[in-house]
Scaffold this motif. Structure first.
Motif, PDB file in Angstrom:
ATOM      1  N   ASP A  28      39.688  33.694  36.748  1.00  0.00           N
ATOM      2  CA  ASP A  28      38.870  33.204  35.634  1.00  0.00           C
ATOM      3  C   ASP A  28      39.467  33.545  34.284  1.00  0.00           C
ATOM      4  O   ASP A  28      38.842  33.336  33.239  1.00  0.00           O
ATOM      5  CB  ASP A  28      37.443  33.755  35.744  1.00  0.00           C
ATOM      6  N   THR A  43      46.443  38.743  36.238  1.00  0.00           N
ATOM      7  CA  THR A  43      45.323  38.040  35.621  1.00  0.00           C
ATOM      8  C   THR A  43      44.417  37.449  36.694  1.00  0.00           C
ATOM      9  O   THR A  43      44.904  36.864  37.666  1.00  0.00           O
ATOM     10  CB  THR A  43      45.838  36.912  34.704  1.00  0.00           C
ATOM     11  N   CYS A  44      43.124  37.614  36.532  1.00  0.00           N
ATOM     12  CA  CYS A  44      42.168  37.083  37.500  1.00  0.00           C
ATOM     13  C   CYS A  44      42.082  35.561  37.386  1.00  0.00           C
ATOM     14  O   CYS A  44      42.510  34.970  36.388  1.00  0.00           O
ATOM     15  CB  CYS A  44      40.784  37.691  37.276  1.00  0.00           C
ATOM     16  N   SER A  47      40.280  36.584  33.190  1.00  0.00           N
ATOM     17  CA  SER A  47      40.034  37.959  32.773  1.00  0.00           C
ATOM     18  C   SER A  47      41.101  38.889  33.363  1.00  0.00           C
ATOM     19  O   SER A  47      41.922  38.488  34.179  1.00  0.00           O
ATOM     20  CB  SER A  47      38.638  38.404  33.217  1.00  0.00           C
ATOM     21  N   SER A  48      41.075  40.151  32.954  1.00  0.00           N
ATOM     22  CA  SER A  48      42.037  41.123  33.455  1.00  0.00           C
ATOM     23  C   SER A  48      41.360  42.061  34.455  1.00  0.00           C
ATOM     24  O   SER A  48      40.140  42.007  34.647  1.00  0.00           O
ATOM     25  CB  SER A  48      42.623  41.935  32.295  1.00  0.00           C
TER      26      SER A  48
END
Length: 221
Positions: free
Chosen positions: A18, A15-16, A20-21
């Motif tokens: 922020d 997972t990033c 997101s993926s």
């Protein structure tokens, strides 16, 4: 680790920051570390300096799966060299709340950079009043177990309070008096040592702070 053609040997989606993926973990190996931090001349010297003949005591409060360490060493081309598990009291088993991952890293990288060293992983079960890591550190010091001790835990000075800070200063001073080099983690939160790193956190909120575990005159951080 890269292949000879410069392509990733394997990828690990994560997972990033922020939320997101589509991000991937970067997993440098001991060889990368040796190149970046100029360790290669030590490894490649006529009389190599690679930890051979030295014992490193690693502080823990969970047991680990030895196979994880074996897989790490195999993946990065290191010779087989199992850590020695030293149980200080009851075996707490393998804790799954992130503790084992932390201990895997500590053991693997101690033996990855000092690839010829003996790694003693000291495991103590936490009690109602004392953290397992503190019991392990005290065991290492009381028994003068190794000339080098590594602990990757920390806690901000304000959170530890007066007596907590005195405690760590005192035990690292005792270790130094015995000739033990004490290595402590630092910098996970940069200069915001009392902030917890949370997904989506954008700024420090508790001001400048450092880890009380690591800020004594008697350890290397």
């Amino acid at each position: 680790k890269m292949t000879a053609r410069g392509l990733p040997l394997s990828t690990f989606p994560t997972t990033c920051s922020d939320g997101s993926s589509g991000c991937y973990d970067l997993g440098p190996g001991p060889g990368d570390f040796a190149k970046v931090y100029n360790v290669l001349p030590l490894w490649n010297a006529a009389s190599p300096i690679d930890g051979t003949g030295v014992t490193i005591a690693v502080v823990g409060e969970t047991n680990i799966n030895i196979q994880d360490v074996r897989d790490f060493r195999t993946m990065f081309g290191l010779p087989a060299n199992d850590p020695q598990i030293v149980l200080n009291g009851p075996d707490p088993g393998i804790l799954t709340d992130g503790e084992e991952t932390e201990s895997d890293l500590d053991v693997e990288w101690s033996g990855g950079v000092a690839k010829g060293s003996t790694v003693d992983f000291v495991v103590s079960e936490a009690t109602e009043s004392t953290a397992g890591i503190d019991l392990s550190a005290l065991y290492i010091i009381d028994n003068n177990l190794a000339p080098v001790m590594s602990e990757s835990y920390g806690g901000c000075e304000q959170g530890l309070g007066q007596y907590g800070n005195i405690f760590y200063s005192f035990i690292w001073e005792q270790a130094a008096a015995e000739g033990i080099t004490v290595l402590l983690a630092s910098g996970d939160s940069g200069s915001a040592g009392c902030d917890t790193t949370q997904l989506g956190e954008k700024a420090a909120i508790n001001g400048l702070a450092v880890s009380g575990f690591a800020s004594t005159p008697f350890n290397v951080a």
